[in-house]
Design a protein around this motif. Structure first.
Motif, short mmCIF file in Angstrom:
data_model
loop_
_atom_site.label_atom_id
_atom_site.label_comp_id
_atom_site.label_asym_id
_atom_site.label_seq_id
_atom_site.Cartn_x
_atom_site.Cartn_y
_atom_site.Cartn_z
N UNK A 1 -7.14 -3.93 -0.83
CA UNK A 1 -6.40 -4.90 -0.03
C UNK A 1 -5.98 -4.29 1.30
N UNK A 2 -5.51 -3.07 1.26
CA UNK A 2 -5.09 -2.38 2.48
C UNK A 2 -6.29 -2.10 3.38
N UNK A 3 -7.42 -1.74 2.81
CA UNK A 3 -8.61 -1.46 3.62
C UNK A 3 -9.10 -2.72 4.34
N UNK A 4 -8.92 -3.88 3.73
CA UNK A 4 -9.33 -5.13 4.38
C UNK A 4 -8.49 -5.41 5.63
N UNK A 5 -7.26 -4.93 5.65
CA UNK A 5 -6.36 -5.15 6.80
C UNK A 5 -5.89 -3.80 7.34
N UNK A 6 -6.82 -2.89 7.48
CA UNK A 6 -6.48 -1.51 7.80
C UNK A 6 -5.75 -1.37 9.14
N UNK A 7 -6.15 -2.15 10.13
CA UNK A 7 -5.49 -2.03 11.44
C UNK A 7 -4.01 -2.40 11.35
N UNK A 8 -3.71 -3.46 10.61
CA UNK A 8 -2.32 -3.87 10.43
C UNK A 8 -1.54 -2.81 9.63
N UNK A 9 -2.18 -2.25 8.63
CA UNK A 9 -1.54 -1.22 7.79
C UNK A 9 -1.20 0.00 8.64
N UNK A 10 -2.14 0.44 9.47
CA UNK A 10 -1.90 1.61 10.32
C UNK A 10 -0.77 1.32 11.30
N UNK A 11 -0.74 0.11 11.86
CA UNK A 11 0.33 -0.25 12.79
C UNK A 11 1.69 -0.21 12.11
N UNK A 12 1.77 -0.74 10.90
CA UNK A 12 3.04 -0.75 10.16
C UNK A 12 3.48 0.68 9.84
N UNK A 13 2.55 1.52 9.42
CA UNK A 13 2.89 2.90 9.09
C UNK A 13 3.36 3.65 10.33
N UNK A 14 2.66 3.46 11.45
CA UNK A 14 3.04 4.15 12.69
C UNK A 14 4.39 3.68 13.20
N UNK A 15 4.71 2.41 12.99
CA UNK A 15 5.97 1.86 13.47
C UNK A 15 7.15 2.22 12.56
N UNK A 16 6.89 2.72 11.37
CA UNK A 16 7.95 3.05 10.41
C UNK A 16 8.56 4.39 10.74
N UNK A 17 9.85 4.51 10.45
CA UNK A 17 10.57 5.76 10.75
C UNK A 17 10.26 6.87 9.75
N UNK A 18 10.02 6.50 8.49
CA UNK A 18 9.69 7.50 7.47
C UNK A 18 8.84 6.85 6.39
N UNK A 19 8.47 7.64 5.38
CA UNK A 19 7.60 7.10 4.32
C UNK A 19 8.27 5.99 3.52
N UNK A 20 9.55 6.11 3.29
CA UNK A 20 10.27 5.07 2.55
C UNK A 20 10.24 3.75 3.28
N UNK A 21 10.45 3.80 4.59
CA UNK A 21 10.41 2.57 5.38
C UNK A 21 8.99 1.99 5.39
N UNK A 22 7.98 2.85 5.49
CA UNK A 22 6.59 2.38 5.47
C UNK A 22 6.27 1.74 4.13
N UNK A 23 6.73 2.38 3.04
CA UNK A 23 6.49 1.83 1.70
C UNK A 23 7.16 0.47 1.56
N UNK A 24 8.38 0.35 2.06
CA UNK A 24 9.08 -0.94 2.01
C UNK A 24 8.35 -1.99 2.82
N UNK A 25 7.87 -1.62 4.00
CA UNK A 25 7.17 -2.58 4.86
C UNK A 25 5.86 -3.04 4.21
N UNK A 26 5.17 -2.13 3.52
CA UNK A 26 3.92 -2.49 2.86
C UNK A 26 4.16 -3.37 1.64
N UNK A 27 5.37 -3.31 1.10
CA UNK A 27 5.70 -4.11 -0.08
C UNK A 27 6.04 -5.56 0.29
N UNK A 28 6.31 -5.79 1.57
CA UNK A 28 6.69 -7.13 2.00
C UNK A 28 5.50 -7.88 2.57
N UNK A 29 5.74 -9.12 3.01
CA UNK A 29 4.71 -9.92 3.67
C UNK A 29 4.19 -9.18 4.88
#
Length: 154
Positions: free
Chosen positions: A41-69
């Motif tokens: 699922x993440x590979x299908x939207x990889x550009x969006x996933x990378x943007x969310x991870x880069x915009x996150x302050x830490x891994x916890x925030x990235x994990x939370x962002x990936x868990x949401x819409x």
């Protein structure tokens, strides 16, 4: 305890052991399938996933962002995405994940059948016993001879 009783006791024990091992493997395989589905699922939207991870302050925030819409990944799936290296984000890796998912689903189906049908468990036990017999089979080392009425070998 007679030999028959001992063998029946062992067979009952082995039956329950095979079932427990199948149940444990089923849980592991289902968890792996869940993670692979998240990775795909993440590979299908990889550009969006990378943007969310880069915009996150830490891994916890990235994990939370990936868990949401719009991703809606579980915690395990999000953690697996965060562990991915950029080199694994290729189309070759996607096809490998699809193949692995297909194999995992096939094994899950086999394990579900094993959990439902007693005969399948007995078939597993028979195959195990055949493997043991083939592995440890040796020709008889002692000689069996007939004795005549004088006590001499015939």
């Amino acid at each position: 305890l007679t030999l028959r009783a001992a063998l029946l006791f062992w067979l009952d024990f082995r039956f329950s052991t095979v079932r427990r091992m199948a149940a444990a493997e089923l849980l592991r395989r289902e968890a792996r399938a869940h993670v692979i589905e998240g990775l795909l699922s993440a590979l299908r939207r990889i550009d969006d996933v990378v943007d969310v991870i880069r915009a996150s302050s830490d891994q916890g925030a990235a994990r939370d962002a990936l868990s949401k819409e719009p991703f809606r990944l579980s915690a395990e799936q999000a953690q697996a995405v965060l562990r991915l290296t950029l080199g694994r984000l290729t189309s070759l890796e996607e096809s490998a994940l699809r193949e692995e998912l297909e194999g995992v689903r096939k094994r899950i189906e086999e394990l579900n059948e094993l959990m439902k049908e007693d005969q399948k468990v007995w078939d597993v036990i028979k195959e195990e016993l055949k493997e043991v017999a083939a592995k440890h089979a040796r020709p008889r080392r002692s000689l069996i001879v007939e004795i005549d009425e004088n006590g001499e070998p015939a």
